[in-house]
Design a protein around this motif. Structure first.
Motif, PDB file in Angstrom:
ATOM      1  N   TRP A 192       0.804  -1.213   0.000  1.00 10.77           N
ATOM      2  CA  TRP A 192       0.000   0.000   0.000  1.00 10.77           C
ATOM      3  C   TRP A 192       0.842   1.269   0.000  1.00 10.77           C
ATOM      4  CZ3 TRP A 192      -5.028   0.247  -1.005  1.00 10.77           C
ATOM      5  CH2 TRP A 192      -5.778  -0.918  -0.873  1.00 10.77           C
ATOM      6  N   LYS A 193       2.023   1.247   0.614  1.00 12.35           N
ATOM      7  CA  LYS A 193       2.800   2.465   0.762  1.00 12.35           C
ATOM      8  C   LYS A 193       3.997   2.572  -0.170  1.00 12.35           C
ATOM      9  CE  LYS A 193       1.468   3.177   5.595  1.00 12.35           C
ATOM     10  NZ  LYS A 193       1.929   3.436   6.970  1.00 12.35           N
ATOM     11  N   VAL A 194       4.333   1.479  -0.853  1.00 15.90           N
ATOM     12  CA  VAL A 194       5.486   1.516  -1.746  1.00 15.90           C
ATOM     13  C   VAL A 194       5.095   1.118  -3.173  1.00 15.90           C
ATOM     14  CG1 VAL A 194       7.794   0.578  -2.211  1.00 15.90           C
ATOM     15  CG2 VAL A 194       7.077   1.042   0.150  1.00 15.90           C
ATOM     16  N   GLU A 195       4.581  -0.098  -3.332  1.00 15.98           N
ATOM     17  CA  GLU A 195       4.361  -0.634  -4.677  1.00 15.98           C
ATOM     18  C   GLU A 195       3.218   0.086  -5.408  1.00 15.98           C
ATOM     19  OE1 GLU A 195       5.915  -5.232  -4.282  1.00 15.98           O
ATOM     20  OE2 GLU A 195       3.873  -4.758  -3.600  1.00 15.98           O
ATOM     21  N   LEU A 196       2.061   0.207  -4.765  1.00 17.77           N
ATOM     22  CA  LEU A 196       0.936   0.859  -5.436  1.00 17.77           C
ATOM     23  C   LEU A 196       1.200   2.332  -5.741  1.00 17.77           C
ATOM     24  CD1 LEU A 196      -2.198  -0.737  -3.703  1.00 17.77           C
ATOM     25  CD2 LEU A 196      -1.335  -1.128  -6.015  1.00 17.77           C
ATOM     26  N   PRO A 197       1.795   3.126  -4.811  1.00 15.79           N
ATOM     27  CA  PRO A 197       2.104   4.524  -5.190  1.00 15.79           C
ATOM     28  C   PRO A 197       3.065   4.627  -6.367  1.00 15.79           C
ATOM     29  CG  PRO A 197       2.121   4.287  -2.806  1.00 15.79           C
ATOM     30  CD  PRO A 197       2.007   2.901  -3.358  1.00 15.79           C
ATOM     31  N   LEU A 198       4.047   3.737  -6.434  1.00 18.09           N
ATOM     32  CA  LEU A 198       4.979   3.786  -7.563  1.00 18.09           C
ATOM     33  C   LEU A 198       4.366   3.237  -8.841  1.00 18.09           C
ATOM     34  CD1 LEU A 198       8.303   2.690  -5.801  1.00 18.09           C
ATOM     35  CD2 LEU A 198       7.610   4.987  -6.517  1.00 18.09           C
ATOM     36  N   ALA A 199       3.345   2.388  -8.713  1.00 20.89           N
ATOM     37  CA  ALA A 199       2.696   1.808  -9.891  1.00 20.89           C
ATOM     38  C   ALA A 199       1.476   2.591 -10.342  1.00 20.89           C
ATOM     39  CB  ALA A 199       2.290   0.363  -9.595  1.00 20.89           C
ATOM     40  N   VAL A 200       1.192   3.736  -9.692  1.00 24.35           N
ATOM     41  CA  VAL A 200      -0.052   4.454  -9.979  1.00 24.35           C
ATOM     42  C   VAL A 200      -0.087   4.976 -11.414  1.00 24.35           C
ATOM     43  CG1 VAL A 200       0.784   6.709  -9.173  1.00 24.35           C
ATOM     44  CG2 VAL A 200      -1.652   6.155  -9.055  1.00 24.35           C
ATOM     45  N   THR A 201       1.068   5.322 -11.981  1.00 21.88           N
ATOM     46  CA  THR A 201       1.082   5.808 -13.368  1.00 21.88           C
ATOM     47  C   THR A 201       0.627   4.716 -14.326  1.00 21.88           C
ATOM     48  OG1 THR A 201       2.898   7.322 -12.854  1.00 21.88           O
ATOM     49  CG2 THR A 201       2.510   6.816 -15.169  1.00 21.88           C
ATOM     50  N   SER A 202       1.143   3.519 -14.129  1.00 23.40           N
ATOM     51  CA  SER A 202       0.733   2.398 -14.980  1.00 23.40           C
ATOM     52  C   SER A 202      -0.732   2.043 -14.758  1.00 23.40           C
ATOM     53  CB  SER A 202       1.627   1.187 -14.705  1.00 23.40           C
ATOM     54  OG  SER A 202       1.270   0.098 -15.529  1.00 23.40           O
ATOM     55  N   ILE A 203      -1.186   2.099 -13.520  1.00 21.51           N
ATOM     56  CA  ILE A 203      -2.590   1.782 -13.220  1.00 21.51           C
ATOM     57  C   ILE A 203      -3.515   2.818 -13.861  1.00 21.51           C
ATOM     58  CG2 ILE A 203      -4.285   1.577 -11.365  1.00 21.51           C
ATOM     59  CD1 ILE A 203      -2.057   0.435  -9.619  1.00 21.51           C
ATOM     60  N   MET A 204      -3.139   4.092 -13.808  1.00 22.05           N
ATOM     61  CA  MET A 204      -3.952   5.122 -14.450  1.00 22.05           C
ATOM     62  C   MET A 204      -3.989   4.942 -15.959  1.00 22.05           C
ATOM     63  SD  MET A 204      -5.296   6.965 -12.115  1.00 22.05           S
ATOM     64  CE  MET A 204      -5.877   8.357 -13.071  1.00 22.05           C
ATOM     65  N   THR A 205      -2.882   4.493 -16.531  1.00 21.49           N
ATOM     66  CA  THR A 205      -2.894   4.167 -17.957  1.00 21.49           C
ATOM     67  C   THR A 205      -3.864   3.028 -18.248  1.00 21.49           C
ATOM     68  OG1 THR A 205      -0.576   4.857 -18.129  1.00 21.49           O
ATOM     69  CG2 THR A 205      -1.451   3.511 -19.911  1.00 21.49           C
ATOM     70  N   GLY A 206      -3.900   2.044 -17.354  1.00 20.72           N
ATOM     71  CA  GLY A 206      -4.860   0.955 -17.512  1.00 20.72           C
ATOM     72  C   GLY A 206      -6.292   1.453 -17.449  1.00 20.72           C
ATOM     73  N   ILE A 207      -6.569   2.392 -16.539  1.00 25.28           N
ATOM     74  CA  ILE A 207      -7.916   2.971 -16.467  1.00 25.28           C
ATOM     75  C   ILE A 207      -8.246   3.702 -17.761  1.00 25.28           C
ATOM     76  CG2 ILE A 207      -9.346   4.660 -15.261  1.00 25.28           C
ATOM     77  CD1 ILE A 207      -7.827   3.989 -12.714  1.00 25.28           C
ATOM     78  N   ASN A 208      -7.272   4.439 -18.278  1.00 25.09           N
ATOM     79  CA  ASN A 208      -7.481   5.148 -19.536  1.00 25.09           C
ATOM     80  C   ASN A 208      -7.807   4.185 -20.675  1.00 25.09           C
ATOM     81  OD1 ASN A 208      -5.896   6.110 -22.214  1.00 25.09           O
ATOM     82  ND2 ASN A 208      -6.876   7.859 -21.215  1.00 25.09           N
TER      83      ASN A 208
END
Length: 395
Positions: free
Chosen positions: A315-331
């Motif tokens: 929650w505090k390391v992996e997801l914050p650093l992966a948020v750019t890729s996750i937002m691309t997935g949402i897009n």
């Protein structure tokens, strides 16, 4: 009436042969054009390092000759013959079953250059078995399917209450404000112009209904895709099992998704949303996996060294650093959901796809182009807002 080579069965074989020879010559010229550069590059590498493969091997030459001798004559024969139809081959097989004499050439044509002889015999019983399985599941799990339909309808009704139930001046102002705060002034101006287009051409209500459908499908994709992506990123074995499923979901034609949706949920908006979810879910899963797996190992080791638990690491390391890729997935999920709008209209999902479908059925070219432009503008509005949300500063 058609004339020439295409109308004369005796000359069609000659035409196919000449066409095949022409394609072969053009293909060989293109291959030679690029192969010369590749061979020269390989030769330069070989001169520097003799351990590099020189590209010449007696085994390869023998294999090439064997393949040419095995494939070439059959391809030439196929180019000079007219393939028999399945009906002709079935008639021949029935004649063979009665003991009638059938020529060797006819047998060879049906078994080699026609349809695979056992294909239809397998297709019918397998298709019948699938039909029986779907009928059994529809009856046995009717309560489960009804519960899913009720849940999706509840989410959709809430979104329609927001998008459709809100007076259009208020909703337009809210969308422009969201675009300005998340993506900046230029995107806000573009959103205002796009909304003006939707209103002036009478697409406002259907555009808001389309955004409700896309919003419901995207929400379900995020709620399912992110946890599945995290699970796959943490377990390569699970990802190896799920990856072929994702490949199938991405490569099947979009119309195929309507078959299980209609079989289990009937027609209407909920099955349209489910078909959209199946179509748009893979990018969400894949990009979540990509974002988490690309987190540097040194960062994770530092977090563990400071006493982070696995949950804190996620929650505090992996997801914050992966948020750019996750937002691309949402897009990507939003874009693919909008591409299913017209297809979902075939099962009464309504929205802007209904106008496109009506234009196709009644040959209304102008209406179809205007509705298609409205769908494109909806996609661009959502794309710009999501991309703007990924940037830290949009002032």
């Amino acid at each position: 009436m058609a004339r020439g080579l295409f109308a004369d069965p005796d000359k069609s074989g000659e035409f196919n042969l000449l066409w095949g020879i022409g394609v072969f010559i053009c293909g060989r010229l293109l291959t030679a054009r690029f192969a010369d550069q590749l061979y020269y590059k390989q030769y330069q590498n070989w001169r520097i390092n003799r351990a590099v493969n020189a590209g010449i091997s007696s085994a390869r030459v023998q294999m090439g000759i064997a393949l040419i001798l095995a494939i070439g004559p059959m391809l030439i024969y196929r180019a000079t013959q007219v393939a028999p139809t399945l009906r002709e081959c079935r008639r021949m097989w029935r004649a063979m079953g009665r003991g009638d004499e059938v020529g060797a050439v006819d047998r060879f044509n049906c078994w080699v250059i026609g349809e695979v002889p056992i294909g239809k015999n397998i297709q019918q019983p397998v298709a019948g078995g699938i039909n029986d399985l779907i009928d059994w599941m529809t009856i046995t799990f009717v309560t489960f399917f009804d519960a899913i339909t009720i849940g999706i309808r509840g989410v959709l009704n809430l979104l329609e209450l927001i998008f459709v139930g809100t007076p259009w001046p208020v909703m337009a102002f809210m969308l422009i404000l969201i675009a300005w705060r998340t993506a900046g002034k230029n995107v806000a101006i573009f959103t205002a112009l796009a909304l003006f287009y939707l209103g002036m051409f009478g697409f406002w209500q259907k555009a808001m209904s389309t955004l409700s459908l896309v919003g419901a499908a995207t929400l379900i994709c995020v709620l399912l895709g992110v946890p599945i992506g995290i699970w796959c990123a943490k377990s390569p074995r699970i990802y190896a099992f799920i990856r072929p499923v994702l490949d199938i979901m991405q490569t099947l034609p979009s119309f195929v998704y309507l078959i299980p949706a209609i079989a289990f949920f009937g027609v209407g908006k909920p099955p349209g949303i489910l078909a959209t979810v199946i179509f748009a879910l893979p990018p969400m899963v894949r990009l979540t996996v990509l974002g988490i797996t690309q987190v540097p190992e040194s960062v994770k080791e530092a977090a563990l060294a400071f006493g982070a638990t696995p949950r804190q690491l996620l929650w505090k390391v992996e997801l914050p650093l992966a948020v750019t890729s996750i937002m691309t997935g949402i897009n990507q999920t939003i874009m693919m959901s909008l591409s299913m709008v017209v297809v979902a209209a075939l099962i009464a999902a309504k929205g802007l796809g209904e106008d496109v479908l009506f234009a196709l059925q009644h040959v209304e070219h102008g209406l179809g182009l205007l509705a298609g432009a409205a769908i494109a503008l909806c996609a661009m509005i959502m794309d710009r807002i999501v991309q703007g949300a990924r940037k830290p500063d949009n002032s």
